[in-house]
Design a protein around this motif. Structure first.
Motif, short mmCIF file in Angstrom:
data_model
loop_
_atom_site.label_atom_id
_atom_site.label_comp_id
_atom_site.label_asym_id
_atom_site.label_seq_id
_atom_site.Cartn_x
_atom_site.Cartn_y
_atom_site.Cartn_z
N ILE A 101 0.67 -1.10 -0.35
CA ILE A 101 0.38 0.08 -0.01
C ILE A 101 0.70 0.93 -0.11
O ILE A 101 1.62 1.30 0.41
N THR A 102 0.61 2.37 -0.55
CA THR A 102 0.92 3.30 -0.75
C THR A 102 0.40 4.22 0.53
O THR A 102 -0.61 4.58 1.01
N PRO A 103 0.70 5.46 1.30
CA PRO A 103 0.45 6.42 2.14
C PRO A 103 -0.81 7.19 0.85
O PRO A 103 -1.84 7.53 2.15
N PHE A 104 -0.57 7.84 0.06
CA PHE A 104 -1.88 7.96 -0.65
C PHE A 104 -3.33 7.62 -0.66
O PHE A 104 -4.56 7.70 -0.07
N GLU A 105 -2.56 5.58 -0.92
CA GLU A 105 -4.39 4.49 -0.89
C GLU A 105 -4.50 4.75 0.57
O GLU A 105 -5.64 4.53 1.24
N LEU A 106 -4.16 4.57 1.94
CA LEU A 106 -4.11 4.54 3.04
C LEU A 106 -4.50 5.42 3.13
O LEU A 106 -5.63 5.74 3.98
N ILE A 107 -4.71 7.07 3.17
CA ILE A 107 -5.40 7.94 3.22
C ILE A 107 -6.43 8.25 2.67
O ILE A 107 -7.39 8.50 3.45
N ALA A 108 -6.88 7.71 1.38
CA ALA A 108 -8.29 7.21 0.66
C ALA A 108 -8.83 6.65 1.62
O ALA A 108 -9.91 6.21 0.96
N ALA A 109 -8.03 5.57 2.17
CA ALA A 109 -9.14 4.39 2.62
C ALA A 109 -9.76 5.11 3.56
O ALA A 109 -11.11 3.96 4.52
N LEU A 110 -8.87 5.67 4.67
CA LEU A 110 -8.52 5.82 5.96
C LEU A 110 -10.63 7.17 5.69
O LEU A 110 -11.49 6.74 6.87
N ARG A 111 -10.10 7.72 4.76
CA ARG A 111 -11.23 8.89 4.77
C ARG A 111 -12.49 8.16 4.21
O ARG A 111 -13.21 9.19 4.32
N SER A 112 -12.40 7.31 3.32
CA SER A 112 -13.62 6.45 2.72
C SER A 112 -14.42 5.93 4.15
O SER A 112 -15.29 5.62 3.95
N PHE A 113 -13.85 5.89 5.19
CA PHE A 113 -14.35 4.78 6.28
C PHE A 113 -14.81 6.22 7.82
O PHE A 113 -14.69 5.78 8.31
N LYS A 114 -14.67 7.22 6.57
CA LYS A 114 -15.54 8.35 7.45
C LYS A 114 -14.33 8.15 9.53
O LYS A 114 -14.79 8.91 9.62
N MET A 115 -13.11 8.20 8.78
CA MET A 115 -12.15 8.56 9.86
C MET A 115 -11.89 10.46 10.27
O MET A 115 -11.85 10.79 9.20
N PRO A 116 -11.33 10.47 10.92
CA PRO A 116 -11.23 11.81 11.54
C PRO A 116 -10.22 12.31 10.25
O PRO A 116 -9.32 11.68 10.34
N GLU A 117 -10.43 14.08 9.75
CA GLU A 117 -9.76 14.34 8.46
C GLU A 117 -8.38 14.29 9.58
O GLU A 117 -7.27 13.79 9.14
N PHE A 118 -7.95 14.66 10.57
CA PHE A 118 -6.40 15.00 11.48
C PHE A 118 -6.23 13.28 11.76
O PHE A 118 -4.29 13.63 11.81
N LEU A 119 -6.93 12.46 12.28
CA LEU A 119 -6.57 11.83 12.57
C LEU A 119 -5.62 10.68 10.85
O LEU A 119 -4.85 10.18 11.07
N THR A 120 -7.10 11.44 9.96
CA THR A 120 -5.73 10.12 8.64
C THR A 120 -5.09 10.50 8.18
O THR A 120 -3.93 9.96 7.55
N PHE A 121 -4.85 12.12 8.62
CA PHE A 121 -3.80 12.83 7.37
C PHE A 121 -1.97 12.47 8.36
O PHE A 121 -1.36 12.38 8.42
N SER A 122 -2.52 12.77 9.69
CA SER A 122 -1.26 12.04 11.31
C SER A 122 -1.30 10.37 10.71
O SER A 122 0.37 10.00 10.69
N LEU A 123 -2.36 9.59 10.05
CA LEU A 123 -1.36 8.51 10.02
C LEU A 123 -0.82 7.85 8.42
O LEU A 123 0.22 7.41 8.53
N GLY A 124 -1.16 9.24 7.57
CA GLY A 124 -0.67 8.66 6.18
C GLY A 124 0.72 9.53 6.14
O GLY A 124 1.73 8.87 5.41
#
Length: 226
Positions: A101-124
């Motif tokens: 997986i790539t960082p951009f794929e991870l961010i897109a996947a977390l966003r599709s699960f409606k994760m908070p944006e600050f958490l999504t960006f931090s994990l990515g």
């Protein structure tokens, strides 16, 4: 097989990682064997042994030995083996996940699960910095060796682990902070805005996506029910 795993939907990859991590919550020996085997196959088919993350597995063997000795002291050999299998499954799955997986794929996947944006960006961003941390740690280790730091050989490395950690952690921390500052400045110059989302794409039910979707859901269900 390697390219099929890479082209798998990122949401399915994330669901598979969650199903692998659920091994921590089961004591069923057959389920543990299935999950460990799956993680080992994923590790091999993703060619993780050729990636930079393989170094992390080499260092983790020391951790495995310590965990096994501690659990063997307090439990039976069978229980110690179960605990070791759990940790090995989680680490093998995590390394394979980072490879496919790539960082951009991870961010897109977390966003599709409606994760908070600050958490999504931090994990990515944290995921993006994992290979950087490993690379910088290798450079610092070579520099310390050239200055006379002795890492030992074979089992002789184990007593020197605290010394090695203290020798690496401070310069590594300083370098990572510098990298983070450079990344922050680059994002500001490019006009990055936290919270900007794209509409998630529907999951393409290819054969590989379907197989891993059914497997992941089945493992999670068995972990809960068994």
């Amino acid at each position: 097989m390697h390219y099929k795993l890479i082209n798998m939907d990122a949401r399915i990859k994330l669901l598979w990682l969650i199903s692998s991590a659920s091994i921590y919550f089961t004591d069923n020996i057959y389920l543990i064997i299935v999950m460990l085997t799956n993680s080992l196959l994923m590790f091999l088919f993703s060619k993780s042994q050729k990636s930079i993350y393989f170094k992390a597995l080499v260092y983790a063997f020391v951790f495995f030995i310590i965990i096994f000795i501690i659990t063997l002291y307090e439990n039976t050999l069978f229980q110690a083996g179960i605990i070791l299998a759990r940790w090995l499954t989680i680490i093998l799955s995590s390394i394979a996940f980072f490879v496919i997986i790539t960082p951009f794929e991870l961010i897109a996947a977390l966003r599709s699960f409606k994760m908070p944006e600050f958490l999504t960006f931090s994990l990515g961003m944290g995921f993006r910095f994992i290979p950087i941390i490993i690379e910088e740690a290798g450079k610092i280790a070579l520099a310390q060796k050239s200055r006379g730091l002795n890492y030992g050989r074979g089992l002789g490395k184990i007593p020197k682990i605290p010394t090695v950690i203290f020798a690496l952690i401070i310069p590594l921390f300083i370098r990572i902070l510098a990298r983070l500052n450079d990344t922050l400045l680059a994002l500001k110059m490019k006009g990055f805005v936290l919270g900007r989302r794209k509409k998630p794409q529907p999951v393409a039910l290819t054969v590989i996506n379907f197989i891993f979707l059914i497997y992941s859901l089945a493992i999670i269900a068995c972990t809960i029910l068994l």
